[in-house]
Write a protein that holds these residues in place. Structure first.
Motif, PDB file in Angstrom:
ATOM      1  N   ILE A  14      33.316  43.308  57.594  1.00  0.00           N
ATOM      2  CA  ILE A  14      34.591  42.583  57.578  1.00  0.00           C
ATOM      3  C   ILE A  14      35.548  43.153  56.549  1.00  0.00           C
ATOM      4  O   ILE A  14      36.703  42.729  56.456  1.00  0.00           O
ATOM      5  CB  ILE A  14      34.328  41.086  57.304  1.00  0.00           C
ATOM      6  CG1 ILE A  14      35.564  40.257  57.609  1.00  0.00           C
ATOM      7  CG2 ILE A  14      33.870  40.862  55.880  1.00  0.00           C
ATOM      8  CD1 ILE A  14      36.039  40.342  59.003  1.00  0.00           C
ATOM      9  N   ALA A  15      35.098  44.130  55.732  1.00  0.00           N
ATOM     10  CA  ALA A  15      35.941  44.664  54.670  1.00  0.00           C
ATOM     11  C   ALA A  15      37.258  45.187  55.235  1.00  0.00           C
ATOM     12  O   ALA A  15      37.281  46.022  56.144  1.00  0.00           O
ATOM     13  CB  ALA A  15      35.200  45.783  53.937  1.00  0.00           C
ATOM     14  N   ASP A  16      38.384  44.665  54.684  1.00  0.00           N
ATOM     15  CA  ASP A  16      39.732  45.093  55.081  1.00  0.00           C
ATOM     16  C   ASP A  16      39.981  44.947  56.562  1.00  0.00           C
ATOM     17  O   ASP A  16      40.801  45.658  57.153  1.00  0.00           O
ATOM     18  CB  ASP A  16      39.966  46.551  54.653  1.00  0.00           C
ATOM     19  CG  ASP A  16      39.850  46.719  53.154  1.00  0.00           C
ATOM     20  OD1 ASP A  16      39.364  47.774  52.718  1.00  0.00           O
ATOM     21  OD2 ASP A  16      40.240  45.780  52.419  1.00  0.00           O
ATOM     22  N   ARG A  17      39.314  44.042  57.241  1.00  0.00           N
ATOM     23  CA  ARG A  17      39.547  43.810  58.670  1.00  0.00           C
ATOM     24  C   ARG A  17      39.846  42.341  58.897  1.00  0.00           C
ATOM     25  O   ARG A  17      39.425  41.480  58.143  1.00  0.00           O
ATOM     26  CB  ARG A  17      38.319  44.220  59.489  1.00  0.00           C
ATOM     27  CG  ARG A  17      37.985  45.705  59.372  1.00  0.00           C
ATOM     28  CD  ARG A  17      36.769  46.067  60.202  1.00  0.00           C
ATOM     29  NE  ARG A  17      37.027  45.941  61.631  1.00  0.00           N
ATOM     30  CZ  ARG A  17      36.104  46.194  62.572  1.00  0.00           C
ATOM     31  NH1 ARG A  17      34.885  46.573  62.197  1.00  0.00           N
ATOM     32  NH2 ARG A  17      36.384  46.058  63.842  1.00  0.00           N
ATOM     33  N   ASP A  18      40.581  42.092  59.963  1.00  0.00           N
ATOM     34  CA  ASP A  18      40.941  40.728  60.304  1.00  0.00           C
ATOM     35  C   ASP A  18      39.778  40.062  61.032  1.00  0.00           C
ATOM     36  O   ASP A  18      39.099  40.680  61.857  1.00  0.00           O
ATOM     37  CB  ASP A  18      42.188  40.740  61.192  1.00  0.00           C
ATOM     38  CG  ASP A  18      42.649  39.333  61.515  1.00  0.00           C
ATOM     39  OD1 ASP A  18      43.145  38.665  60.616  1.00  0.00           O
ATOM     40  OD2 ASP A  18      42.469  38.928  62.680  1.00  0.00           O
TER      41      ASP A  18
ATOM     42  N   ALA B 198      41.359  41.274  47.289  1.00  0.00           N
ATOM     43  CA  ALA B 198      41.808  40.663  46.034  1.00  0.00           C
ATOM     44  C   ALA B 198      40.699  39.913  45.323  1.00  0.00           C
ATOM     45  O   ALA B 198      40.931  39.277  44.312  1.00  0.00           O
ATOM     46  CB  ALA B 198      42.982  39.727  46.305  1.00  0.00           C
ATOM     47  N   GLY B 199      39.492  39.932  45.861  1.00  0.00           N
ATOM     48  CA  GLY B 199      38.372  39.244  45.246  1.00  0.00           C
ATOM     49  C   GLY B 199      38.285  37.777  45.580  1.00  0.00           C
ATOM     50  O   GLY B 199      37.496  37.057  44.980  1.00  0.00           O
TER      51      GLY B 199
ATOM     52  N   GLN C  73      28.559  29.582  48.426  1.00  0.00           N
ATOM     53  CA  GLN C  73      29.194  30.887  48.312  1.00  0.00           C
ATOM     54  C   GLN C  73      30.673  30.793  47.961  1.00  0.00           C
ATOM     55  O   GLN C  73      31.316  31.814  47.708  1.00  0.00           O
ATOM     56  CB  GLN C  73      29.014  31.679  49.631  1.00  0.00           C
ATOM     57  CG  GLN C  73      27.577  32.031  49.953  1.00  0.00           C
ATOM     58  CD  GLN C  73      26.930  32.869  48.860  1.00  0.00           C
ATOM     59  OE1 GLN C  73      27.612  33.510  48.062  1.00  0.00           O
ATOM     60  NE2 GLN C  73      25.599  32.871  48.818  1.00  0.00           N
ATOM     61  N   ARG C  74      31.235  29.575  47.950  1.00  0.00           N
ATOM     62  CA  ARG C  74      32.622  29.441  47.504  1.00  0.00           C
ATOM     63  C   ARG C  74      32.755  29.745  46.016  1.00  0.00           C
ATOM     64  O   ARG C  74      33.839  30.088  45.539  1.00  0.00           O
ATOM     65  CB  ARG C  74      33.131  28.032  47.793  1.00  0.00           C
ATOM     66  CG  ARG C  74      33.238  27.719  49.300  1.00  0.00           C
ATOM     67  CD  ARG C  74      33.833  26.328  49.513  1.00  0.00           C
ATOM     68  NE  ARG C  74      33.885  25.992  50.919  1.00  0.00           N
ATOM     69  CZ  ARG C  74      34.868  26.337  51.738  1.00  0.00           C
ATOM     70  NH1 ARG C  74      35.877  27.045  51.260  1.00  0.00           N
ATOM     71  NH2 ARG C  74      34.848  25.984  53.011  1.00  0.00           N
ATOM     72  N   ASN C  75      31.659  29.617  45.275  1.00  0.00           N
ATOM     73  CA  ASN C  75      31.676  29.962  43.852  1.00  0.00           C
ATOM     74  C   ASN C  75      31.584  31.472  43.705  1.00  0.00           C
ATOM     75  O   ASN C  75      30.739  32.124  44.321  1.00  0.00           O
ATOM     76  CB  ASN C  75      30.510  29.294  43.125  1.00  0.00           C
ATOM     77  CG  ASN C  75      30.583  27.789  43.225  1.00  0.00           C
ATOM     78  OD1 ASN C  75      31.668  27.210  43.210  1.00  0.00           O
ATOM     79  ND2 ASN C  75      29.422  27.148  43.344  1.00  0.00           N
ATOM     80  N   ALA C  76      32.447  32.020  42.873  1.00  0.00           N
ATOM     81  CA  ALA C  76      32.519  33.471  42.742  1.00  0.00           C
ATOM     82  C   ALA C  76      31.222  34.065  42.217  1.00  0.00           C
ATOM     83  O   ALA C  76      30.880  35.206  42.526  1.00  0.00           O
ATOM     84  CB  ALA C  76      33.684  33.860  41.822  1.00  0.00           C
ATOM     85  N   ASP C  77      30.466  33.309  41.409  1.00  0.00           N
ATOM     86  CA  ASP C  77      29.228  33.825  40.814  1.00  0.00           C
ATOM     87  C   ASP C  77      27.983  33.326  41.544  1.00  0.00           C
ATOM     88  O   ASP C  77      26.903  33.309  40.986  1.00  0.00           O
ATOM     89  CB  ASP C  77      29.164  33.423  39.345  1.00  0.00           C
ATOM     90  CG  ASP C  77      29.256  31.902  39.170  1.00  0.00           C
ATOM     91  OD1 ASP C  77      28.973  31.444  38.050  1.00  0.00           O
ATOM     92  OD2 ASP C  77      29.600  31.211  40.141  1.00  0.00           O
ATOM     93  N   ALA C  78      28.143  32.921  42.808  1.00  0.00           N
ATOM     94  CA  ALA C  78      26.998  32.366  43.541  1.00  0.00           C
ATOM     95  C   ALA C  78      25.911  33.412  43.763  1.00  0.00           C
ATOM     96  O   ALA C  78      24.737  33.147  43.632  1.00  0.00           O
ATOM     97  CB  ALA C  78      27.464  31.795  44.882  1.00  0.00           C
TER      98      ALA C  78
END
Length: 591
Positions: free
Chosen positions: A92-96, A188-189, A155-160
């Motif tokens: 999914i990287a950089d894809r819609d 953008a992370g 997984q909504r937590n950035a450090d999950a």
């Protein structure tokens, strides 16, 4: 005379017994026999105790070795699953998301990534809303949403990081599975979704069944929070979904990298076990191997019975103890069965109450949807009625030859159209309770330019921050802006004079300011004396008082009408945002 003789005989016999020596042969034989029995009991007991310690040590070594072996096995499976999840996330990287969902090639690539890995049942790609977008289970992707699942929410937590669920009931197929999830981020992370790898618990169970040792073993694969993921031997599906490790003593166990617990109560109930656990390297997971203590005892007893011919009395006592222990175990099983029945009844009642709440919630959602449709219909009807009024005013204006009368009708017509535009935008808005005032000003400006037909002569600029007002505030504001802009078109640029009209909306220090200015001829010198006779100026003051606003005029190279209201009347940004004005977000347009 006979009774007297018998009594005498008895007295003799008793006297003879009293005269027997202390170390008579019968007593020596009894003492020797008792001593031999005592020595035999002591010897047998010593041998039995030694053998018992040896048997426990053997069982402990077996559980430690098996735990280490199974931890290595599970670690390799999780490593492979983690690799598949990382590979799937790269898709999914950089894809819609819509592009990925429609791509059969992407689904084929996903199949190739997981092909040949027997323990992986499926791979899923989930977008940020929890909707399934791509899977190896089929193409097109089934309509499934997992927003409420723990493996997605975490997984909504950035450090999950990597997350592995407990045993779950699948929503795609009629079976249970384990889900390994990995966070997907955009360039953008920010959180963009999750990659899920579904593991087949039967693969683990099949491997565990193939282990052949002298003892019946119990294997638990569990998380650091003591939630059991896989239990062997298997238990009922309903219980398997909610098993906890060491439920009767979990608060007293501090897990390290490895360890052994000699009196552990199994997650699925039953007798205590000797358990050894081992952490799976690189994952917050543990695997434990346990041997039920009754089975250890039975193993010890089988070896001890070979020596039981030298200590029959000890064997009888031991059998009695075993019988007592079994009786106690049976009583505990009966009590546990009753407790389980009570738990099932409680779960059923909770399920029924939950169903009732869900039905009530669904009814409320339907009522809200009907209310939304009703509000839109009301705004639509009001807009249509105002259009009819506008058409009637236009027809009546054409009947009069007087320019002043027609001009009055024109002013009234503009105000009616301004109110109609409010209801038109509310009808089209996703939120029927509030209107985007920025959008309203731009549509109003374009229509006023068309109405007055002076687009080549007069330029109308709109500068506004994003604002949302309710209906009670929007209509007076719309009428004020319409009246001020109409006056500028009519009076500021006479005799073909060109110029600019500006409408600016800004926010500062808890106040919202609306300014309508022009660079025209300005107000006449006696405008204050004529203010009481001017219907337009009276209308501006009445509307300003209606919304508790401060209205002021400035005459300097043109005319400026300024309206200031308290910010709490309006909300900047999108509905519900409550953010303050940011000059970087200001938008400017020329109509």
């Amino acid at each position: 005379m006979i009774p007297a003789r018998e009594n005498a005989t008895d007295r003799q016999f008793d006297g003879a017994k009293a005269q027997q020596p202390l170390w008579s042969p019968r007593r020596l034989i009894a003492l020797l026999g008792g001593g031999l029995i005592l020595i035999g009991v002591i010897l047998f007991g010593s041998l039995a105790v030694g053998r018992w310690h040896a048997t426990q040590a053997e069982a402990e070594r077996l559980t430690v070795n098996l735990a280490d072996l199974l931890a290595e096995h599970a670690g390799r499976l999780f490593d492979a699953s983690n690799l598949v999840a990382n590979q799937a996330a790269l898709l999914i990287a950089d894809r819609d998301w819509d592009e990925v969902e429609r791509s059969a090639a992407a689904q084929s690539w996903l199949l190739r990534v997981s092909r040949g890995i027997d323990f992986i049942s499926a791979v899923w790609l989930i977008d940020g809303s929890g909707k399934a977008r791509l899977t190896t289970r089929g193409f097109p992707t089934p309509d499934i949403n997992v927003a409420d699942r723990e493996h997605f929410r975490v997984q909504r937590n950035a450090d999950a990081g990597l997350y592995i669920s407990r045993l779950l009931q699948s929503r795609a197929v009629d079976e249970t599975n384990i889900v390994l999830s990995r966070r997907i981020e955009d360039s953008a992370g920010r959180f963009a979704g999750a990659a899920l790898v579904v593991l087949d618990p039967n693969y683990f169970l099949t491997f565990y069944r193939s282990i052949s040792v002298d003892y019946p073993i119990e294997i638990d694969l569990f998380r650091a929070d003591l939630a059991v993921v896989i239990r062997y031997p298997e238990v009922e599906a309903d219980r398997a979904l909610s098993l906890e490790k060491w439920p009767d003593r979990a608060e007293r166990i501090a897990l390290g990298e490895s360890g052994t617990i000699f009196h552990a109560r199994a997650a699925a109930g039953g007798p205590e076990s000797l358990e050894s656990y081992q952490r799976i390297k690189g994952f917050p997971f543990y695997i434990s191997v346990g041997i039920p203590r009754p089975d250890i005892f039975q193993h010890w007893l089988q070896g001890t019975l070979q020596q039981a011919i030298f200590a029959g009395a000890a064997l009888l006592a031991l059998l009695l103890l075993v019988a007592v222990a079994m009786s106690r175990a049976r009583r505990e099983e009966v009590a546990r069965a009753k407790l389980q029945a009570l738990n099932q009844t409680l779960e059923q009642r909770v399920h029924e109450r939950t169903s009732e709440v869900e039905r009530s919630a669904e009814g409320l959602r339907q009522l809200l949807a009907e209310k939304d449709v009703l509000f839109r219909e009301v705004h639509h009807r009001v807009k249509n009625n105002l259009q009819i009024i506008s058409s009637l005013l236009n027809l009546y204006a054409n009947k009069f030859a007087s320019v002043e009368v027609q001009r009055s009708f024109t002013d009234c017509l503009n105000q009616v159209r301004a109110m109609g535009l409010v209801h038109e935008l509310l009808y089209r808005s996703p939120n029927v309770a509030e209107i985007d005032f920025d959008e309203y000003l731009r549509v109003l400006a374009s229509r006023l330019l068309v109405f007055f037909g002076r687009g080549n002569q007069v330029r109308l600029n709109i500068r506004s921050v994003p604002l949302h007002f309710d209906l009670q505030t929007t209509i007076p504001l719309a009428l004020i802006v319409t009246e001020a802009v109409t006056n500028a078109f009519k009076h500021a640029f006479r005799d073909g004079r060109s110029g600019t009209i500006e409408v600016e909306v800004s926010q500062t220090r808890g106040k919202t300011s609306i300014r309508v200015s022009d660079d025209g001829v300005g107000m006449p010198p006696d405008w204050k004396e004529t203010q009481e006779r001017s219907l337009g100026l009276k209308l501006l003051h009445v509307l300003a008082e209606q919304i508790d606003a401060d209205l002021s005029y400035e005459i300097n190279n043109g005319t400026t009408v300024r309206l200031v209201i308290d910010t709490p009347v309006a909300r900047s940004g999108s509905p519900g945002s409550g953010s303050s004005f940011d000059p970087a977000q200001e938008r400017t347009s020329g109509a």
